[in-house]
Design a protein around this motif. Structure first.
Motif, mmCIF file in Angstrom:
data_model
loop_
_atom_site.group_PDB
_atom_site.id
_atom_site.type_symbol
_atom_site.label_atom_id
_atom_site.label_comp_id
_atom_site.label_asym_id
_atom_site.label_seq_id
_atom_site.Cartn_x
_atom_site.Cartn_y
_atom_site.Cartn_z
ATOM 1 N N TRP A 124 -19.760 9.616 -49.357
ATOM 2 C CA TRP A 124 -20.513 9.667 -48.099
ATOM 3 C C TRP A 124 -19.529 9.986 -46.966
ATOM 4 N N PHE A 125 -19.735 11.120 -46.306
ATOM 5 C CA PHE A 125 -18.836 11.582 -45.251
ATOM 6 C C PHE A 125 -19.491 11.387 -43.889
ATOM 7 N N VAL A 126 -18.653 11.010 -42.916
ATOM 8 C CA VAL A 126 -19.101 10.787 -41.543
ATOM 9 C C VAL A 126 -18.168 11.544 -40.611
ATOM 10 N N LEU A 127 -18.726 12.427 -39.793
ATOM 11 C CA LEU A 127 -17.966 13.192 -38.812
ATOM 12 C C LEU A 127 -18.303 12.649 -37.427
ATOM 13 N N SER A 128 -17.289 12.092 -36.751
ATOM 14 C CA SER A 128 -17.528 11.468 -35.448
ATOM 15 C C SER A 128 -16.253 11.495 -34.636
ATOM 16 N N ASN A 129 -16.354 11.902 -33.376
ATOM 17 C CA ASN A 129 -15.228 11.887 -32.437
ATOM 18 C C ASN A 129 -14.007 12.645 -32.964
ATOM 19 N N GLY A 130 -14.230 13.759 -33.605
ATOM 20 C CA GLY A 130 -13.129 14.563 -34.105
ATOM 21 C C GLY A 130 -12.461 14.023 -35.344
ATOM 22 N N LEU A 131 -13.027 13.017 -35.990
ATOM 23 C CA LEU A 131 -12.468 12.417 -37.196
ATOM 24 C C LEU A 131 -13.477 12.537 -38.323
ATOM 25 N N LEU A 132 -13.000 12.946 -39.477
ATOM 26 C CA LEU A 132 -13.820 13.043 -40.678
ATOM 27 C C LEU A 132 -13.415 11.914 -41.615
ATOM 28 N N SER A 133 -14.313 10.966 -41.832
ATOM 29 C CA SER A 133 -14.046 9.813 -42.690
ATOM 30 C C SER A 133 -15.010 9.843 -43.868
ATOM 31 N N TYR A 134 -14.607 9.187 -44.938
ATOM 32 C CA TYR A 134 -15.490 9.131 -46.102
ATOM 33 C C TYR A 134 -15.468 7.736 -46.713
ATOM 34 N N TYR A 135 -16.590 7.424 -47.385
ATOM 35 C CA TYR A 135 -16.800 6.129 -48.003
ATOM 36 C C TYR A 135 -17.415 6.368 -49.381
ATOM 37 N N ARG A 136 -17.333 5.367 -50.220
ATOM 38 C CA ARG A 136 -17.971 5.512 -51.528
ATOM 39 C C ARG A 136 -19.490 5.478 -51.418
ATOM 40 N N THR A 137 -19.987 4.569 -50.598
ATOM 41 C CA THR A 137 -21.420 4.450 -50.384
ATOM 42 C C THR A 137 -21.675 4.272 -48.894
ATOM 43 N N GLN A 138 -22.937 4.385 -48.507
ATOM 44 C CA GLN A 138 -23.288 4.156 -47.109
ATOM 45 C C GLN A 138 -23.072 2.705 -46.713
ATOM 46 N N ALA A 139 -23.185 1.790 -47.679
ATOM 47 C CA ALA A 139 -23.008 0.366 -47.361
ATOM 48 C C ALA A 139 -21.576 0.033 -46.985
ATOM 49 N N GLU A 140 -20.606 0.880 -47.366
ATOM 50 C CA GLU A 140 -19.205 0.604 -47.052
ATOM 51 C C GLU A 140 -18.837 0.958 -45.617
ATOM 52 N N MET A 141 -19.738 1.585 -44.879
ATOM 53 C CA MET A 141 -19.392 2.050 -43.538
ATOM 54 C C MET A 141 -19.001 0.904 -42.622
ATOM 55 N N GLY A 142 -19.509 -0.297 -42.876
ATOM 56 C CA GLY A 142 -19.215 -1.404 -41.995
ATOM 57 C C GLY A 142 -17.885 -2.071 -42.238
ATOM 58 N N HIS A 143 -17.218 -1.777 -43.398
ATOM 59 C CA HIS A 143 -16.013 -2.552 -43.672
ATOM 60 C C HIS A 143 -14.900 -1.780 -44.367
ATOM 61 N N THR A 144 -15.176 -0.769 -45.174
ATOM 62 C CA THR A 144 -14.129 -0.142 -45.979
ATOM 63 C C THR A 144 -14.182 1.361 -45.825
ATOM 64 N N CYS A 145 -13.210 1.921 -45.154
ATOM 65 C CA CYS A 145 -13.074 3.365 -45.032
ATOM 66 C C CYS A 145 -12.040 3.847 -46.044
ATOM 67 N N ARG A 146 -12.408 4.819 -46.866
ATOM 68 C CA ARG A 146 -11.517 5.273 -47.931
ATOM 69 C C ARG A 146 -10.507 6.306 -47.452
ATOM 70 N N GLY A 147 -10.749 6.936 -46.328
ATOM 71 C CA GLY A 147 -9.811 7.928 -45.819
ATOM 72 C C GLY A 147 -10.359 8.599 -44.575
ATOM 73 N N THR A 148 -9.445 9.042 -43.709
ATOM 74 C CA THR A 148 -9.830 9.695 -42.457
ATOM 75 C C THR A 148 -8.842 10.818 -42.165
#
Length: 828
Positions: free
Chosen positions: A33-57
């Motif tokens: 699951w990828f999130v593009l925000s404020n010039g940063l591209l971050s990804y998570y294993r699942t949408q539920a991880e967005m609140g606590h665990t970022c796998r990379g940015t």
């Protein structure tokens, strides 16, 4: 199952979606699951991880975006990070490419303007009052947002011109070629550029719509604010007129009276006291100072002991003083009003508060002979070897969970806060305070039996009551629910996993903690850090807390990032140091927290932030100009003789005190724990083995019932023979709190040309296990599905945080009031 169609990327907005990311040769492409925000591209294993665990940015300002084929593209920032990504279709890839180009253009523009905008806050004149400053900052923020939207429109216009020119060239080339082999390739290029032009045009339209909507919305808000100011002015004029009439009336009454009490000679005497007190507070605020707190991106924040420079600001400091002192004043006023009101409930019936115990029997000085334990293991199965109570303390894990409420006053103060950011500070301090009792507590709490409960009823003394229950064995988990009359609710579900790494043992709490406030409807959640027990084999045991916590307000988007620095012999920092920054949903810092998890925490309000010099690792630090620190929490001193009472705090000494009317499953009724507290350790070990064997028998019965329901009679006979087999370990029968956890570290940042092996975790330490857990340390999953259902909790999906946890379903306190415990199982 088809994926929902993602929206057209809009400049300035967050763009989210699923992509396939290359991990390694073993796993290949994995869905992330990828999130593009404020010039940063971050990804998570699942949408539920967005609140606590970022796998990379990855930062797009310095990144290069390259297209490989119809679905694949690569993002690299010069070799340090490279993401090989694949979309589900060509159209989806075009959407991501357009969104990435827009975000990159905006990030480059913001980075170029950061040096010019960094000094804007320092040149702005201070406001006269806090209310005007808030409105001024709100207007400035709105203007900046609208300016950003205009810049987005400019970027979209440039991209439309670019893609329109490319499309025109392709159409011209298409008209000039003849029908042949190149016809298909040219048509594909025209189609691709037409798609890009359409996506960019849609982005332009969406940006225009957003700008128009924002302008209309804020226009209405400003009109409403203007009307509010006008109404306030009218009310003030009416109030002044009434005060003038009252003043004239009092003057006439004074002239006509012969004898008046001294209290009436100056009708504004009571007000003068308040004014003089306010003046003293302002004078005290004049002595406050600015100092710099520096944040290292690698360490998130470091607060130097010596400020680089000082600056005085009376107006800003007075606002901060009133903001942080409002809770104490409100408490004092509430107490005065209750004491002076003869009709208040407290004055009508004053019930005596129960006196809690302040001492327990001293810990016996038993010498632990490991040979005396091992010689009793000869000829026995490893899973049948119980660990003695010598390693324990006379409390269960449920009671240790209830100890988190020792500093409940922090949540009481947070419930009174008007500002969500200030409330976040109290919640973060409460999070840190829960570790203050662990600094000397090297004893292991008793593993709760399945169905065991513990109630902590402090409604009369402290205004709250809590309930814990052991709700599961596989994995072992305990649920906790506390509710207060002051308007907050705390709930958590915690299970423990551990790894033995030779010299030390790492204990990793799993699950989350949530805090809800009734008045503001704010919903906070966070997780616990890793606890490390050092000198397991040789030396004196000592405990350290390390890791990071993100306290998230799901309603407002506020966040507090706390870092527990691990102890290092070579570090110059204070041991057990904790630092944190409270930011709003836009990432702007408002408060800085610093202190230690075993002593105190201090709070500083951020007045200005700017980019400083590079740190030791070449990363640019952020310098925060803050007000003078205010103490927000301090640890209570331990009772006298605590070193002989397992280093228990004042609250911990009362947790195992017997109370009438509690449930039959309450931890206070556990016999082995009671015998250990009384110093009868040999009897406690024998009783502990009896309870463990009783729980094994109950678990076998539940498994037999589950097999009879799910399987045929022939299969049930086979399953029963397996249950009675001596080869089945106790880890299968009862579970273990120290179960092995698979290492979640995903070698995802390795390029597809570098195969990486995934190591397995080491073995476990039997120290944290009882006989019911299996002393061999192996965690073997049960072959049967346990049909056990918790008595007072039910498993639900939280729609706010997106997590699944056991939530209190009610009925316990009603059963206690009626003295009806028929539904409770006989576990002791």
């Amino acid at each position: 199952m088809s994926e929902p169609k993602p929206p057209t990327p809009t400049p300035g907005d967050t763009y989210k979606g699923w992509l396939f990311k290359w991990t390694n040769y073993i796993k290949g492409y994995q869905r992330r699951w990828f999130v593009l925000s404020n010039g940063l591209l971050s990804y998570y294993r699942t949408q539920a991880e967005m609140g606590h665990t970022c796998r990379g940015t990855i930062n797009l300002a310095t990144a290069n975006i390259a297209v490989e084929d119809s679905c694949n593209f690569v993002i690299s920032n010069g070799g340090a990070q490279t993401y090989h990504l694949k979309a589900s279709s060509e159209v989806e890839r075009q959407r991501w490419i357009t969104a990435l180009e827009l975000a990159k253009a905006k990030a480059v523009r913001m980075q170029a303007e950061s040096d010019d905008s960094g000094d804007d806050c320092s040149t702005a004149p201070p406001t006269a009052g806090q209310g005007g400053g808030c409105r001024n900052s709100e207007i400035q923020s709105t203007l900046r947002t609208m300016g950003s939207k205009v810049e987005d429109l400019t970027t979209c216009n440039d991209l439309i011109v670019k893609h329109g020119s490319a499309l025109q060239r392709s159409l011209s080339e298409l008209e000039g070629i003849r029908v042949g082999g190149d016809m298909g390739e040219k048509i594909r290029q025209v189609t691709e550029r037409a798609t890009l032009f359409r996506i960019t045009s849609n982005a332009m339209i969406n940006a225009c719509r957003d700008f128009l909507g924002m302008a209309q919305t804020h226009s209405k808000r400003w009109q409403k604010a203007l009307m509010t100011e006008r109404d306030q002015r009218i009310r003030l004029e009416e109030t002044l007129e009434q005060l003038a009439k009252q003043h004239n009336h009092l003057e006439r009454a004074f002239r006509g009276a012969t004898v008046l009490p001294s209290s009436f000679s100056n009708p504004a005497l009571g007000n003068k006291g308040g004014v003089s007190g306010k003046g003293d507070a302002s004078d005290e605020d004049d002595d406050n100072e600015f100092f710099d707190a520096m944040e290292d991106p690698a360490e998130f924040i470091t607060v130097p002991a010596d400020p680089k420079y000082h600056r005085r600001s009376g107006s800003n400091l007075s606002g901060f003083s009133s903001e942080t002192g409002i809770d104490d004043q409100s408490v004092n006023f509430d107490e005065l009003s209750l004491a002076s009101n003869p009709e208040s409930p407290q004055s009508l019936e004053l019930e005596p508060v129960r006196q809690r115990r302040t001492h327990i029997p001293d810990k016996p000085n038993y010498y632990l002979n490991l040979w005396s334990i091992m010689k009793n293991c000869i000829g026995k199965e490893l899973s049948k070897i119980p660990m003695p109570v010598n390693f324990n303390e006379p409390l269960s894990m449920l009671q240790r969970l209830s100890e988190d409420l020792e500093y409940y006053e922090l949540l009481d103060k947070g419930a009174k806060c008007q500002s969500s950011l200030e409330q976040m500070c109290y919640v973060a301090a409460f999070t840190v305070s829960s570790y203050s009792t662990t600094v000397h507590r090297t004893g292991k709490p008793f593993n709760p039996l399945l169905g065991e409960t513990f109630e902590l009823d402090r409604l009369r003394e402290c205004g709250y009551r809590s309930l814990c229950e052991q709700v599961s064995h596989h994995p072992p988990a305990a649920a906790h629910h506390a509710i207060s009359e002051k308007g907050w609710t705390l709930r958590q579900e915690i299970s423990l996993a551990s790894k033995f790494r030779g010299k030390y043992l790492s204990i990793m709490p799993l699950g989350s903690i949530q805090c809800l406030f009734d008045k503001s409807d704010n919903h906070y959640s966070w997780k616990k850090v890793t606890t490390t027990v050092h000198n397991i084999i040789v030396g004196k045991l000592w405990i350290d807390q390390s890791g990071e916590i993100d306290v998230v307000n799901h309603k407002t988007g506020d966040r507090c990032h706390l870092k527990f620095a691990p102890y290092s012999y070579f570090s110059r920092d204070v041991p057990r140091k904790v630092t944190g920054v409270v930011t709003d949903k836009d990432g702007k810092a408002h408060y800085v927290l610093s202190g230690t998890w075993d002593e105190k925490m201090e709070l500083s309000r951020v007045m200005q932030s700017s980019k400083g010099e590079n740190g030791t690792e070449g990363k640019q630090r952020t310098v925060y100009q803050t007000l003078k620190a205010k103490e927000i929490w301090r640890k209570n001193p331990l009772p006298e003789g605590a070193e002989n009472m397992y280093f228990f705090s004042t609250l911990a000494l009362t947790l195992n005190e017997f109370e009438e009317g509690v449930a039959p499953t309450d931890s206070r009724r556990r016999p082995d724990q009671r015998l250990m507290e009384d110093g009868r350790w040999d009897e406690a070990n024998a009783e502990k083995q009896r309870l463990e064997e009783k729980q094994r028998t109950a678990r076998r019965e539940r498994e037999r019932e589950a097999v009879k329901v799910a399987c045929s009679p022939e299969e049930a006979v086979t399953e029963d023979s397996v249950n009675d087999s001596p080869l089945k370990t106790d880890a299968q029968e009862t579970g273990t709190e120290a179960s092995e956890v698979t290492d979640e570290t995903d070698t995802e940042d390795s390029p597809p040309h570098t195969p990486v092996a995934s190591p397995h975790g080491p073995s476990l330490l039997p120290l944290l296990m009882d006989g019911k857990d299996g002393a061999n340390g192996a965690s073997v999953k049960s072959a049967h599905q346990d049909n056990y259902q918790a008595l007072w909790f039910e498993k639900l999906d939280d729609p706010v945080s997106g997590e699944t946890l056991h939530v209190y379903k009610g009925g316990y306190w009603e059963a206690k009031d009626q003295g009806s415990w028929e539904i409770c199982p006989d576990i002791f």
